[in-house]
Scaffold this active site. Structure first.
Site, PDB file in Angstrom:
ATOM      1  N   GLU A   1     -20.099  -4.372   9.547  1.00  0.00           N
ATOM      2  CA  GLU A   1     -21.106  -3.572  10.250  1.00  0.00           C
ATOM      3  C   GLU A   1     -22.228  -4.445  10.804  1.00  0.00           C
ATOM      4  O   GLU A   1     -22.731  -4.203  11.914  1.00  0.00           O
ATOM      5  CB  GLU A   1     -21.681  -2.497   9.315  1.00  0.00           C
ATOM      6  CG  GLU A   1     -20.718  -1.366   8.964  1.00  0.00           C
ATOM      7  CD  GLU A   1     -19.722  -1.707   7.868  1.00  0.00           C
ATOM      8  OE1 GLU A   1     -19.815  -2.813   7.281  1.00  0.00           O
ATOM      9  OE2 GLU A   1     -18.830  -0.884   7.597  1.00  0.00           O
TER      10      GLU A   1
ATOM     11  N   LYS B   1       0.858  -1.186   0.000  1.00  0.00           N
ATOM     12  CA  LYS B   1       0.000   0.000   0.000  1.00  0.00           C
ATOM     13  C   LYS B   1       0.896   1.238   0.000  1.00  0.00           C
ATOM     14  O   LYS B   1       1.887   1.285   0.723  1.00  0.00           O
ATOM     15  CB  LYS B   1      -0.886  -0.030   1.253  1.00  0.00           C
ATOM     16  CG  LYS B   1      -2.233   0.577   1.038  1.00  0.00           C
ATOM     17  CD  LYS B   1      -3.257   0.195   2.072  1.00  0.00           C
ATOM     18  CE  LYS B   1      -4.451   1.121   1.890  1.00  0.00           C
ATOM     19  NZ  LYS B   1      -5.659   0.643   2.518  1.00  0.00           N
TER      20      LYS B   1
ATOM     21  N   ARG C   1     -25.754  -0.744   5.983  1.00  0.00           N
ATOM     22  CA  ARG C   1     -25.387  -2.141   5.776  1.00  0.00           C
ATOM     23  C   ARG C   1     -26.002  -3.037   6.857  1.00  0.00           C
ATOM     24  O   ARG C   1     -26.298  -4.200   6.638  1.00  0.00           O
ATOM     25  CB  ARG C   1     -23.859  -2.186   5.861  1.00  0.00           C
ATOM     26  CG  ARG C   1     -23.031  -3.283   5.301  1.00  0.00           C
ATOM     27  CD  ARG C   1     -23.491  -4.025   4.151  1.00  0.00           C
ATOM     28  NE  ARG C   1     -22.967  -3.706   2.861  1.00  0.00           N
ATOM     29  CZ  ARG C   1     -21.742  -3.956   2.436  1.00  0.00           C
ATOM     30  NH1 ARG C   1     -20.867  -4.528   3.214  1.00  0.00           N
ATOM     31  NH2 ARG C   1     -21.384  -3.654   1.216  1.00  0.00           N
TER      32      ARG C   1
HETATM   33  C1  LIG Z   1     -19.335  -1.309   4.134  1.00  0.00           C
HETATM   34  C2  LIG Z   1     -18.131  -0.438   4.225  1.00  0.00           C
HETATM   35  N1  LIG Z   1     -17.547  -0.221   5.425  1.00  0.00           N
HETATM   36  C3  LIG Z   1     -16.447   0.567   5.500  1.00  0.00           C
HETATM   37  C4  LIG Z   1     -15.919   1.139   4.390  1.00  0.00           C
HETATM   38  C5  LIG Z   1     -14.734   2.080   4.494  1.00  0.00           C
HETATM   39  N2  LIG Z   1     -13.555   1.545   3.766  1.00  0.00           N
HETATM   40  C6  LIG Z   1     -13.213   1.959   2.544  1.00  0.00           C
HETATM   41  S1  LIG Z   1     -11.852   1.214   1.947  1.00  0.00           S
HETATM   42  C7  LIG Z   1     -11.670   0.324   3.366  1.00  0.00           C
HETATM   43  C8  LIG Z   1     -10.511  -0.617   3.523  1.00  0.00           C
HETATM   44  C9  LIG Z   1     -10.400  -1.548   2.383  1.00  0.00           C
HETATM   45  O1  LIG Z   1      -9.295  -2.392   2.587  1.00  0.00           O
HETATM   46  P1  LIG Z   1      -8.925  -3.450   1.494  1.00  0.00           P
HETATM   47  O2  LIG Z   1     -10.128  -4.131   1.001  1.00  0.00           O
HETATM   48  O3  LIG Z   1      -7.849  -4.322   2.019  1.00  0.00           O
HETATM   49  O4  LIG Z   1      -8.378  -2.569   0.289  1.00  0.00           O
HETATM   50  P2  LIG Z   1      -7.072  -1.633   0.242  1.00  0.00           P
HETATM   51  O5  LIG Z   1      -7.545  -0.243   0.404  1.00  0.00           O
HETATM   52  O6  LIG Z   1      -6.159  -2.051   1.346  1.00  0.00           O
HETATM   53  O7  LIG Z   1      -6.497  -1.862  -1.098  1.00  0.00           O
HETATM   54  C10 LIG Z   1     -12.685   0.616   4.283  1.00  0.00           C
HETATM   55  C11 LIG Z   1     -12.815   0.030   5.613  1.00  0.00           C
HETATM   56  C12 LIG Z   1     -16.566   0.897   3.163  1.00  0.00           C
HETATM   57  N3  LIG Z   1     -16.155   1.446   2.026  1.00  0.00           N
HETATM   58  N4  LIG Z   1     -17.650   0.104   3.117  1.00  0.00           N
END
Ligand SMILES: Cc1ncc(C[n+]2csc(CCOP(=O)(O)OP(=O)(O)O)c2C)c(N)n1
Length: 608
Positions: A354, A275, A382
């Site tokens: 959630e 990342k 959600r």
């Molecule tokens: C239902 C929901 N909860 C929380 C989020 C906030 N959120 C956006 S990106 C993320 C982390 C995603 O991590 P990952 O899938 O590993 O992708 P990366 O950004 O590390 O590539 C979160 C928690 C969201 N978009 N949707």
């Protein structure tokens, strides 16, 4: 090359590996330069540059459909599909969206913004293609945190067992959600990652060891890979698991993707990425500060964020009562790192979960524990069923901190906090509040924990609130569950809640209205006593709400008036049954005709 000249990804097919690598370097520099100016998801996008180049090199979008989970990591996809020239407008009003967006490109075939939907979307695309008799692959890119989401597992469960449908899942593993990934799936992935060391050493063995030793070590490697794969959850679920491979090695990615094209079964390709790659601070960030960055602001920041205020209050509150905090993956955004560090025995990050968080909160409350559940308004949606069935129906005393309530600005339509009031309003037993200022936030939070026995919501917006944390101390005062007058007048009643009240105060001053300004801090239940008082004075009533008006405060006031036969003139301003796009907060208010000028015009017209 000039990235702004790119029209579509077809040019990639003519490039060799060296040129593709050079292109990746150029895209990375472009992203760093542009995101640090406009703001946006920095780290996630720096981690997917090579992957997205390789995907567009091997596959033929849009016939082959590439689905991105959340859609926050797809900036390289935007560049390769002809949108580099619009990057200076990224996340701006009427500019390029920060997420996948149907309106922007035929290559954008799955919008989400919310995590964990990509695999269900993949299945939908594959079934639709089959039904329409269309050729083409379906490829879903999903992060190691999003794949732990309940929805993702519901889809994994089906696709792995569906031998007629073949999908390609790219598991983009950077060991990070926004903060560190949590839970046992993350641990299991770490175990697979140990394979990476074996793969890394391969190049060194082949260059220095005699052939028969290399062949022997190759057998050991295959044996080891076979052993790990047999123990692999994806293989058990019916997928062919390939990996882990280096997600920044374009040649290796292309090799694996081409190999996958020949496989008939559904595949999980596990790639390891970093990342923030290429941006030193983002690479070293283990907290999540660089997941999304804001555009530099030249104005002096006034006050602190509402999230931070609530978090400071929660720390202070521990002197009065022990509470447990269940955090669904938003520790950084919700500013709870300090609480987590100080009260590690009263805090859990449950990941992007959630629904799980809500049910877990219900059962803790049933055990008599005081629970705080911070949720962004948009992500609370959600957990609708879990909140309704496990918390509201059973009347469990869970305290919700509904963050980013109202217009959120740059993240746009998938993230607007416009539906939480309607959602919570219809739930029996639920009490909904919103503080006007910092002092009221402390008091409402205190009330929620100390006086309330039912499920309780305190919502607060994305912006800042006046509070000097170096000077001011948090003090909790007991309050009654009533509305208050911010000012008493004799011509009109202006009713709202939260910081929107400032708009009404300004309108009253500018128009010299002599209005009563009513702080409806308890949005549900309404303060009937005060409403009788307001309605009896026979003055007109004007209600302002920064949320959807379907099932919000305004219709409750109308019902109250109908029931008690009051005939005051009444009108409202709110968001009316519509989707609200991305842009600066103030621009969006204007577009919605909810800014100060519009408030003044409306009030003037109403009082004519
Ligand atoms: C239902 C929901 N909860 C929380 C989020 C906030 N959120 C956006 S990106 C993320 C982390 C995603 O991590 P990952 O899938 O590993 O992708 P990366 O950004 O590390 O590539 C979160 C928690 C969201 N978009 N949707």
């Amino acid at each position: 090359m000039n990235l702004t000249d790119i029209k579509d990804p077809s040019f990639l097919k003519e490039m060799n590996h060296k040129e593709l690598k050079k292109l990746a370097d150029e895209i990375r520099l472009f992203l760093i330069d542009s995101i640090t100016k406009t703001g946006g998801h920095l780290s996630s996008n720096l981690g997917t540059v090579e992957l997205i180049i390789a995907l567009h090199y091997v596959f033929n979008s849009p016939d082959d459909v590439i689905v991105y989970d959340v859609g926050h990591q797809a900036y390289t996809h935007k560049i390769l599909t002809g949108r580099a020239k619009e990057f200076d407008s990224l996340r701006h009003t009427k500019g390029l969206s920060g997420y996948i967006n149907y309106e922007e490109s035929i290559h954008d075939q799955w919008e989400s913004g919310h995590a964990g939907t990509a695999l269900s979307a993949l299945l939908g695309i594959l079934y639709a293609k089959h039904m329409k008799g269309e050729a083409g692959e379906g490829i879903a890119v999903i992060g190691d945190a999003s794949i732990t989401n309940g929805m993702a597992f519901e889809a994994l469960n089906l696709l792995g067992n569906d031998h007629k449908t073949r999908g390609i899942i790219i598991l983009n593993d950077n060991e990070m959600s926004i903060s560190k990934s949590v839970g046992s799936i993350s641990k299991a992935l770490t175990k697979f990652r140990s394979m990476k060391i074996v793969l890394k050493w391969k190049r060194i063995w082949t260059s220095i060891l005699p052939g028969f030793v290399v062949r022997f070590l190759g057998r050991v490697k295959r044996g080891l890979r076979g052993f790990l794969q047999r123990q692999n959850i994806f293989e058990d679920l019916g997928y062919m698991y390939i990996g882990p491979i280096d997600g920044h090695d374009i040649k290796g990615l292309i090799y694996s993707l081409k190999r996958i094209q020949k496989i008939k079964k559904s595949v999980v390709l596990h790639i390891i990425t970093e990342k923030g790659k290429g941006h030193l601070e983002a690479e070293n960030d283990k907290v999540g500060t660089y997941h999304g960055v804001s555009k530099p602001s030249n104005g002096k920041k006034i006050g602190i964020s509402w999230s931070e205020l609530v978090s400071i209050n929660m720390v202070e509150l521990q002197k009065h009562v022990k509470t447990f905090v269940i955090m669904p993956a938003m520790e950084v955004g919700a500013q709870f790192s300090n609480f987590a560090a100080q009260f590690s025995d009263r805090y859990i990050d449950v990941g992007i979960a959630e629904e799980h968080a809500a049910t877990m909160a219900a059962s803790m409350a049933h055990q008599g524990v005081k629970v705080f559940l911070p949720l962004y308004a948009t992500f609370a949606q959600r957990a609708f069923d879990q909140i309704l069935n496990d918390i509201s129906r059973s009347n469990h005393h869970v305290v919700f901190g509904i963050d980013r309530a109202g217009i959120v600005g740059e993240d746009g339509s998938t993230h607007q906090g416009l539906f939480d009031v309607s959602m919570f309003y219809l739930m029996p037993n639920m009490v909904i509040t919103m503080p006007y200022n910092a002092k009221e936030a402390s008091n409402l939070l205190y009330y929620g924990f100390m006086k309330q026995k039912s499920p309780y919501v305190m919502r607060y917006p994305r912006g800042t609130v006046l509070f000097d944390k170096t000077e001011e101390r948090i003090e909790f005062e007991e309050i009654t569950p009533t509305w208050t007058y911010l000012k008493k007048g004799s011509k009109v009643n202006l009713i709202s809640y939260g910081p929107s009240l400032d708009l009404l105060i300004q309108a009253n001053d500018n128009l010299k209205l002599d209005a009563s300004i009513v702080n409806a801090r308890f949005i549900k239940p309404i303060d009937e006593e005060m409403l009788h008082e307001i309605c009896k004075n026979n003055q007109p009533i004007f209600v302002y709400e920064e949320c959807s008006n379907i099932g919000s405060l305004y219709p409750q006031i109308l019902k109250f008036m109908a029931k008690h036969q009051y005939h005051n003139r009444i009108t409202e301003m709110s968001v009316t049954d519509q989707i609200v796009e991305h842009g600066h907060y103030k621009d969006i208010l204007k577009i919605l005709h909810m800014d100060l000028d519009s408030v003044e015009e409306n009030i003037k017209a109403f009082l004519k």
